[in-house]
Design a protein around this motif. Structure first.
Motif, short mmCIF file in Angstrom:
data_model
loop_
_atom_site.label_atom_id
_atom_site.label_comp_id
_atom_site.label_asym_id
_atom_site.label_seq_id
_atom_site.Cartn_x
_atom_site.Cartn_y
_atom_site.Cartn_z
N ALA A 69 0.83 -1.21 0.00
CA ALA A 69 0.00 0.00 0.00
C ALA A 69 0.86 1.26 0.00
CB ALA A 69 -0.94 0.00 1.19
N ASP A 70 1.99 1.23 0.69
CA ASP A 70 2.86 2.41 0.75
C ASP A 70 3.48 2.69 -0.62
OD1 ASP A 70 2.27 2.64 3.45
OD2 ASP A 70 4.12 1.62 4.08
N LEU A 71 3.96 1.65 -1.29
CA LEU A 71 4.56 1.86 -2.61
C LEU A 71 3.50 2.28 -3.61
CD1 LEU A 71 7.19 1.89 -4.19
CD2 LEU A 71 6.76 -0.50 -4.79
N ARG A 72 2.31 1.73 -3.51
CA ARG A 72 1.21 2.14 -4.39
C ARG A 72 0.90 3.62 -4.19
NH1 ARG A 72 -3.59 -0.93 -2.81
NH2 ARG A 72 -3.68 0.74 -1.27
N ASP A 73 0.91 4.08 -2.92
CA ASP A 73 0.67 5.50 -2.65
C ASP A 73 1.77 6.36 -3.26
OD1 ASP A 73 -1.62 4.80 -1.26
OD2 ASP A 73 -0.70 5.06 0.73
N VAL A 74 3.01 5.91 -3.15
CA VAL A 74 4.13 6.64 -3.77
C VAL A 74 3.92 6.70 -5.27
CG1 VAL A 74 6.60 6.54 -4.30
CG2 VAL A 74 5.81 6.17 -1.95
N ALA A 75 3.56 5.57 -5.88
CA ALA A 75 3.35 5.53 -7.32
C ALA A 75 2.25 6.49 -7.76
CB ALA A 75 3.02 4.10 -7.76
N GLY A 76 1.26 6.69 -6.90
CA GLY A 76 0.19 7.63 -7.22
C GLY A 76 0.57 9.08 -7.10
N GLN A 77 1.73 9.35 -6.50
CA GLN A 77 2.16 10.73 -6.28
C GLN A 77 3.34 11.15 -7.15
OE1 GLN A 77 2.89 11.18 -2.08
NE2 GLN A 77 0.93 10.29 -1.55
N VAL A 78 4.06 10.19 -7.72
CA VAL A 78 5.22 10.55 -8.53
C VAL A 78 4.77 11.06 -9.89
CG1 VAL A 78 6.78 8.92 -7.39
CG2 VAL A 78 5.50 8.19 -9.42
N PRO A 79 5.62 11.84 -10.54
CA PRO A 79 5.27 12.32 -11.87
C PRO A 79 5.40 11.20 -12.90
CG PRO A 79 7.48 13.01 -11.30
CD PRO A 79 6.90 12.33 -10.08
N LEU A 80 4.91 11.48 -14.09
CA LEU A 80 5.14 10.56 -15.19
C LEU A 80 6.63 10.45 -15.42
CD1 LEU A 80 2.38 11.68 -17.70
CD2 LEU A 80 2.36 9.69 -16.19
N ASP A 81 7.09 9.27 -15.84
CA ASP A 81 8.51 9.06 -16.06
C ASP A 81 9.02 9.83 -17.28
OD1 ASP A 81 10.98 7.82 -15.35
OD2 ASP A 81 10.70 6.40 -16.98
N LYS A 82 8.19 9.87 -18.32
CA LYS A 82 8.55 10.58 -19.54
C LYS A 82 7.38 11.47 -19.92
CE LYS A 82 10.97 6.51 -21.14
NZ LYS A 82 10.77 5.29 -21.87
N PRO A 83 7.65 12.58 -20.55
CA PRO A 83 6.53 13.40 -21.04
C PRO A 83 5.65 12.56 -21.96
CG PRO A 83 8.60 14.59 -21.23
CD PRO A 83 8.94 13.17 -20.82
N VAL A 84 4.37 12.81 -21.92
CA VAL A 84 3.43 12.02 -22.69
C VAL A 84 3.81 11.95 -24.17
CG1 VAL A 84 1.01 11.86 -23.41
CG2 VAL A 84 1.58 12.46 -21.05
N ALA A 85 4.35 13.01 -24.73
CA ALA A 85 4.73 13.03 -26.13
C ALA A 85 5.79 12.00 -26.45
CB ALA A 85 5.22 14.42 -26.53
N GLU A 86 6.60 11.60 -25.46
CA GLU A 86 7.67 10.64 -25.68
C GLU A 86 7.22 9.20 -25.47
OE1 GLU A 86 11.28 11.40 -23.59
OE2 GLU A 86 11.08 13.55 -23.83
N VAL A 87 6.06 9.01 -24.87
CA VAL A 87 5.59 7.66 -24.58
C VAL A 87 5.13 7.00 -25.87
CG1 VAL A 87 3.89 6.28 -23.32
CG2 VAL A 87 4.91 8.31 -22.26
#
Length: 88
Positions: A69-87
């Motif tokens: 649950a803690d890592l899931r919460d972190v994942a919900g708060q971090v930014p996207l890894d790459k700008p959407v245009a690069e995905v």
């Protein structure tokens, strides 16, 4: 396109966790290391989360937040890894 605010990524996050650890289920209180995780599997998990979900979860996040649950919460708060245009 995956949006960090779109909660559909949570099921995929859970699947990656179970895949890396080789378990069939995971609960909020499950600890990554208690389920057999180690530093190499933590690195694999963080890499898969970045590649598959485009969330900037780093190796240190897994080490510092081993409870599911803690890592899931972190994942919900971090930014996207790459700008959407690069995905791709």
């Amino acid at each position: 396109m995956r949006d960090v605010h779109d909660r559909t990524w949570m099921g995929e996050f859970e699947q990656l966790w179970m895949e890396v650890l080789g378990v069939d289920t995971v609960d909020d209180d499950d600890d990554f290391f208690d389920l057999g995780g180690h530093s190499l599997s933590a690195l694999r998990l963080s890499t898969l989360i970045r590649q598959e979900l485009n969330l900037a979860v780093m190796f240190g996040h897994v080490l510092e937040n081993p409870r599911f649950a803690d890592l899931r919460d972190v994942a919900g708060q971090v930014p996207l890894d790459k700008p959407v245009a690069e995905v791709v």
